[in-house]
Design an enzyme around this catalytic site. Structure first.
Site, PDB file in Angstrom:
ATOM      1  CG  HIS A 185      -1.925  -1.009   1.157  1.00  0.00           C
ATOM      2  ND1 HIS A 185      -2.764  -1.458   2.277  1.00  0.00           N
ATOM      3  CD2 HIS A 185      -2.280  -1.986   0.053  1.00  0.00           C
ATOM      4  CE1 HIS A 185      -3.438  -2.400   1.980  1.00  0.00           C
ATOM      5  NE2 HIS A 185      -3.286  -2.677   0.863  1.00  0.00           N
ATOM      6  CG  HIS A 194       1.061 -10.156   4.510  1.00  0.00           C
ATOM      7  ND1 HIS A 194       0.923 -10.627   5.653  1.00  0.00           N
ATOM      8  CD2 HIS A 194       0.955 -11.260   3.547  1.00  0.00           C
ATOM      9  CE1 HIS A 194       0.330 -11.805   5.566  1.00  0.00           C
ATOM     10  NE2 HIS A 194       0.367 -12.091   4.270  1.00  0.00           N
ATOM     11  CB  CYS A 195       0.405  -3.058   4.124  1.00  0.00           C
ATOM     12  SG  CYS A 195       0.201  -2.922   5.775  1.00  0.00           S
ATOM     13  CB  ALA A 196       0.180  -6.277  -0.156  1.00  0.00           C
TER      14      ALA A 196
END
Ligand code: PLP
Length: 400
Positions: free
Chosen positions: A113, A356-358
């Protein structure tokens, strides 16, 4: 040179846990903690300001770290800007680069992100009609050069891609993508959050115009450290977004003159203890040797991938030939969060779970609830892998 066992002794936290979440942040070796202690005990002063000796020492130590980073990536020390993390480094370009009307920027759908949202925000809020184009990775998480080529046009100002995707560890052919971007007269920004400290980043070979990097992951530096590299002549045309003390040389009648690059970007008091710790982290990495770290990580990656692929009910992501240091998996029928909780509470194993911020990346991989992510550094060993495999097998049997 220290043996791997001796290296492990430098990480006291490993006595209590199996740490397999270095992609989030690495654990910190004693020499880094000692360097920070030394600063606080012996020369605890601000940098770039005082004429007294401990202030000069603090400034010199900070500049030493700048040189160490520059040597590490084969760049000039004046091209290194300290940041608090990778995210800040990317935002400095998203918010400071002088984009022109109708420019476009290419990213991929497997970005973290931090290499996604700053660009989307620019598209949303810039009055200049900036457009973000998103290259779709293949089913193994690889951003193929041909996909970038198809998206490039005369208005493409920048291509921003991560070296290793944090979601599944897929390693991109960044030299090729950099070349493709430059052939189109576009700039190339490399997010090396998951590769720095694990593999050699030689920017004379990669030729990135910007590199956004953490200090707190592969380089074993403390929290709150990172850097932005930029080619000097390009940084001259980036607006500093954090002006104040340390960033100007003169101020008269509302007119101010900016400091030289990189100092104009480093407004206010720096994270001096952290930056000094980062310098010690880079020394530590250099002592082990990047090629040893790479070989070790590759070995652990292969062993874990092989072991997981032999457990019934386990779903693996990515191609083992193209991934290293990070392995993402799922157990059929189990929520990744629950698996991570069980690993922690029954075996003291720390892994990451979720997206995982993705989010776009893992949705692309069809991991609807995210994954369990295991990530290594040199302090991990085969026993860590064997212990993890044993626990995963027990959990997988339970969910069968
Ligand atoms: C590929 C990638 N880019 C950017 C980031 C953000 O890094 P930081 O936490 O240093 O801002 C991460 C963090 O995990 C990452 O993996």
């Amino acid at each position: 040179m220290k043996t791997q066992e001796e290296i492990r002794d430098d990480f006291p936290i490993l006595k209590n846990i199996t740490y397999l979440d270095s992609a989030s942040t690495s654990i910190t070796p004693k020499p880094v903690i000692d360097a920070i202690d030394d600063y606080y005990y012996n020369y605890n002063a601000n940098s770039g300001r005082g004429a007294y000796r401990i202030a000069i020492k603090a400034s010199n130590k900070l500049e030493d770290t700048r040189s160490k980073i520059a040597n590490l990536i084969n760049a000039d020390k004046n091209e290194i800007i300290f940041t608090k993390n990778t995210t800040e480094a990317i935002n400095m370009i998203a918010n400071g680069f002088k984009f022109e009307k109708n420019d476009n920027i290419i990213i991929s759908n497997v970005e973290h992100h931090s290499n996604f949202v700053p660009w989307l925000n620019l598209e949303k809020n810039s009055p200049k009609n900036i457009k973000i184009k998103i290259a779709n990775a293949n089913s193994e998480g690889i951003v193929e050069n041909s996909t970038i080529e198809e998206l490039l046009d005369e208005n493409t100002k920048l291509v921003a891609i991560s070296h290793v995707t944090n979601s599944i560890g897929a390693c991109q052919d960044i030299k090729r993508i950099s070349k493709t971007a430059h052939r189109n007269n576009s700039y190339f920004l490399l997010d090396c959050a998951q590769s720095i400290g694990h593999v050699k980043i030689d920017n004379k070979k990669i030729n990135a115009d910007f590199i956004a990097s953490p200090g707190h992951k592969g380089l074993l530096g403390p929290m709150g450290t990172g850097f932005l590299y930029g080619k000097k002549e390009i940084l001259e045309h980036v607006e500093p977004t954090n002006l104040g003390g340390g960033t100007i040389t003169n101020l008269v009648n509302k007119e101010f003159t900016l400091e030289e690059v990189p100092y104009r970007f480093e407004g206010g008091t720096q994270n001096i203890d952290g930056i000094i710790g980062l310098g010690a982290g880079i020394d530590y990495i250099n002592q082990i040797g990047l090629s040893n770290i790479y070989t070790h990580s590759k070995y652990l990656t292969q062993e874990l991938y092989k072991g997981l692929s032999e457990i019934k009910n386990v779903i693996l992501y990515g191609n083992p030939k193209n991934i290293f240091s990070i392995i993402s998996f799922n157990i059929k029928g189990a929520n990744p969060y629950d698996v991570a909780k069980i690993l922690d509470e029954t075996a003291n194993i720390c892994v990451r779970s979720g997206f995982h911020c993705a989010i776009p990346s893992l949705k692309h991989m069809k991991a609807k609830e995210g994954t369990i992510r295991v990530s290594f550094h040199y302090y991990n060993n085969l026993e860590d892998i064997i212990g993890l495999l044993k626990s995963v097998e027990e959990i997988a049997n339970f969910y069968k």
